[in-house]
Design an enzyme around this catalytic site. Structure first.
Site, mmCIF file in Angstrom:
data_model
loop_
_atom_site.group_PDB
_atom_site.id
_atom_site.type_symbol
_atom_site.label_atom_id
_atom_site.label_comp_id
_atom_site.label_asym_id
_atom_site.label_seq_id
_atom_site.Cartn_x
_atom_site.Cartn_y
_atom_site.Cartn_z
ATOM 1 N N LYS A 139 -1.258 -7.714 5.072
ATOM 2 C CA LYS A 139 -1.412 -8.250 3.712
ATOM 3 C C LYS A 139 -0.288 -9.213 3.358
ATOM 4 C CE LYS A 139 1.694 -6.082 0.856
ATOM 5 N NZ LYS A 139 2.396 -5.356 1.870
ATOM 6 N N LYS A 183 6.805 -9.169 6.568
ATOM 7 C CA LYS A 183 7.213 -9.630 5.230
ATOM 8 C C LYS A 183 8.128 -10.848 5.352
ATOM 9 C CE LYS A 183 7.007 -4.959 3.432
ATOM 10 N NZ LYS A 183 5.580 -4.987 3.163
ATOM 11 N N LYS A 191 -0.441 -2.550 13.676
ATOM 12 C CA LYS A 191 -0.477 -2.279 12.233
ATOM 13 C C LYS A 191 -0.702 -0.786 11.957
ATOM 14 C CE LYS A 191 -1.263 -2.845 7.846
ATOM 15 N NZ LYS A 191 -0.113 -3.079 6.970
ATOM 16 N N GLY A 212 0.828 -1.202 0.000
ATOM 17 C CA GLY A 212 0.000 0.000 0.000
ATOM 18 C C GLY A 212 0.860 1.248 0.000
ATOM 19 N N ASN A 213 1.992 1.186 0.712
ATOM 20 C CA ASN A 213 2.897 2.336 0.751
ATOM 21 C C ASN A 213 3.586 2.559 -0.586
ATOM 22 O OD1 ASN A 213 2.702 3.366 3.511
ATOM 23 N ND2 ASN A 213 3.492 1.363 4.103
HETATM 24 P P1 ADP Z 1 4.300 -1.959 2.473
HETATM 25 O O1 ADP Z 1 3.260 -0.918 2.313
HETATM 26 O O2 ADP Z 1 4.936 -2.344 1.181
HETATM 27 O O3 ADP Z 1 3.832 -3.138 3.275
HETATM 28 P P2 ADP Z 1 5.928 -1.177 4.749
HETATM 29 O O4 ADP Z 1 6.118 0.270 5.043
HETATM 30 O O5 ADP Z 1 4.997 -1.950 5.599
HETATM 31 O O6 ADP Z 1 5.530 -1.257 3.219
HETATM 32 O O7 ADP Z 1 7.349 -1.916 4.769
HETATM 33 C C1 ADP Z 1 8.462 -1.413 4.015
HETATM 34 C C2 ADP Z 1 9.367 -0.554 4.895
HETATM 35 O O8 ADP Z 1 10.019 -1.361 5.881
HETATM 36 C C3 ADP Z 1 10.500 0.114 4.185
HETATM 37 O O9 ADP Z 1 10.133 1.364 3.659
HETATM 38 C C4 ADP Z 1 11.573 0.285 5.299
HETATM 39 O O10 ADP Z 1 11.587 1.613 5.753
HETATM 40 C C5 ADP Z 1 11.063 -0.590 6.437
HETATM 41 N N1 ADP Z 1 12.033 -1.502 7.031
HETATM 42 C C6 ADP Z 1 12.013 -1.845 8.340
HETATM 43 N N2 ADP Z 1 12.970 -2.716 8.620
HETATM 44 C C7 ADP Z 1 13.646 -2.957 7.473
HETATM 45 C C8 ADP Z 1 14.756 -3.795 7.126
HETATM 46 N N3 ADP Z 1 15.362 -4.571 8.028
HETATM 47 N N4 ADP Z 1 15.191 -3.804 5.841
HETATM 48 C C9 ADP Z 1 14.583 -3.039 4.912
HETATM 49 N N5 ADP Z 1 13.518 -2.220 5.181
HETATM 50 C C10 ADP Z 1 13.058 -2.179 6.448
HETATM 51 MG MG MG Z 2 3.256 -3.097 5.313
#
Ligand code: ADP
Ligand code: MG
Length: 317
Positions: A217, A279, A132, A14-15
């Site tokens: 998700k 993830k 979340k 979503g981001n």
């Molecule tokens: P999405 O909307 O794709 O689910 P999120 O914001 O939930 O995106 O997750 C992606 C973000 O996770 C990245 O922008 C980054 O800032 C953050 N992040 C946190 N920990 C890590 C990590 N260990 N390695 C890479 N990114 C990370």
């Molecule tokens: Mg996310």
């Protein structure tokens, strides 16, 4: 029609539909979807049968905020209905973007978004511990003011500002799984489990009841990928790779991670619980249920990551 390379589940963040703070309008998000879809259609053209899932953290937050601002005039939107609204709205974006890309490239395929309900457990500990993030990033004083006024729980989100957090119970079962499989096996590009799916509980009569929460998700997508028997599972987010010691001077980008390493990093608490944590956990669930290969990368690198040239790849050994 089933393609020669088999099924791949692509989970779009979503981001990642919001490319920057000044590009948050609906047309901006559609444009981001169009860009992502080009890479997805490359996969389709190369023989993958693609099932798309998508997140909705920011988008659900926008709906909830509109609802709050109009309190007193229009009845508020319960969160499960906000989830459903987003499955329709973002599903429409992908459906239209895919249609247009198919027309442009003379590919005879169609796409359809499926409203998806996902079972959660009423005793899930998440209901007592919201993690979340939804809605916009706020400065701390604004976040704290809204928390006091609206009963929100707010937290700092991956160093990007303060956000509202809501309960994120685990996905147990996808109710529309058979229908998704049927469509996908028939060659239709399915968009499903939007926003992690609409969380529902089953009561003693087996009736479904909506719940005010947001399922992650990534975890819902892993469940879908495993249940569909997808040979590949890609999470498309806004970073090219996963890092250890993220955001510290010791940060190291990861290229290949096996199941044992992934579990160890999770046990070491390497990843933020509201963003990268789910993830990597999703990759573990997918692999533990017999999944083939998982990848975490960003939209620009989707095709390169499939060729092993980018992203962080997750495998059994
Ligand atoms: P999405 O909307 O794709 O689910 P999120 O914001 O939930 O995106 O997750 C992606 C973000 O996770 C990245 O922008 C980054 O800032 C953050 N992040 C946190 N920990 C890590 C990590 N260990 N390695 C890479 N990114 C990370
Ligand atoms: Mg996310």
């Amino acid at each position: 029609m089933s393609d020669e390379k088999g099924t791949i589940v692509v989970a779009v963040g979503g981001n990642s539909l919001i490319v920057s703070e000044d590009r948050q309008t609906i047309p901006d998000q559609y444009e981001a979807a169009v860009q992502t879809v080009k890479h997805i259609v490359n996969m389709i053209a190369s023989g993958w049968n693609v099932v798309i899932t998508h997140g909705s953290g920011p988008q659900v937050g926008f709906i909830m905020r509109r609802s709050e601002l109009s309190i007193g005039e229009i009845a508020p939107v319960p969160m499960d209905y906000a989830d459903a609204d987003i499955q329709g709205a973002v599903g429409y974006m992908f459906q239209r973007a895919l249609h247009n890309e198919f027309i442009k490239r003379n590919i005879k395929r169609s796409a359809i978004a499926v409203v998806t309900q996902v079972l959660v457990d009423a005793n899930d500990p998440a209901f007592a511990n919201p993690t979340k993030p939804i809605g916009p990033q706020l400065d701390r004083p604004t976040a704290e003011k809204r928390a006091a006024k609206l009963g929100w729980v707010v937290r700092e989100d991956a160093g990007r500002g303060w956000r509202r957090v809501v309960p994120s119970p685990r996905p147990q079962k996808i109710f529309e799984l058979d229908q998704i499989r049927l469509l996908s096996d028939a060659g239709v590009v399915v968009i499903a489990c939007g926003g992690g799916g609409i969380p529902v509980l089953e009561n003693e009569k087996k009736y479904l009841v909506g719940v005010e929460a947001v399922i992650d998700k990534d975890l819902a997508s892993a469940l879908l990928a495993a249940k569909l028997g997808a040979g590949k599972f890609i999470i498309s987010t806004d970073v090219e790779k996963v890092a250890l010691d993220y955001g510290t001077p010791d940060q190291r980008w990861l290229d290949e991670v096996n199941l044992d390493d992934a579990k160890r990093y999770l046990a070491e608490d390497q990843f933020d619980a509201g963003s990268m944590g789910p993830k990597v956990e999703a990759m573990v669930h997918y692999l533990e249920q017999g999944g083939g290969e998982g990848v975490i990368t960003n939209p620009q690198n989707l095709d390169r990551a499939l060729d092993g040239q980018s992203g962080t790849r997750f495998s059994q050994f």
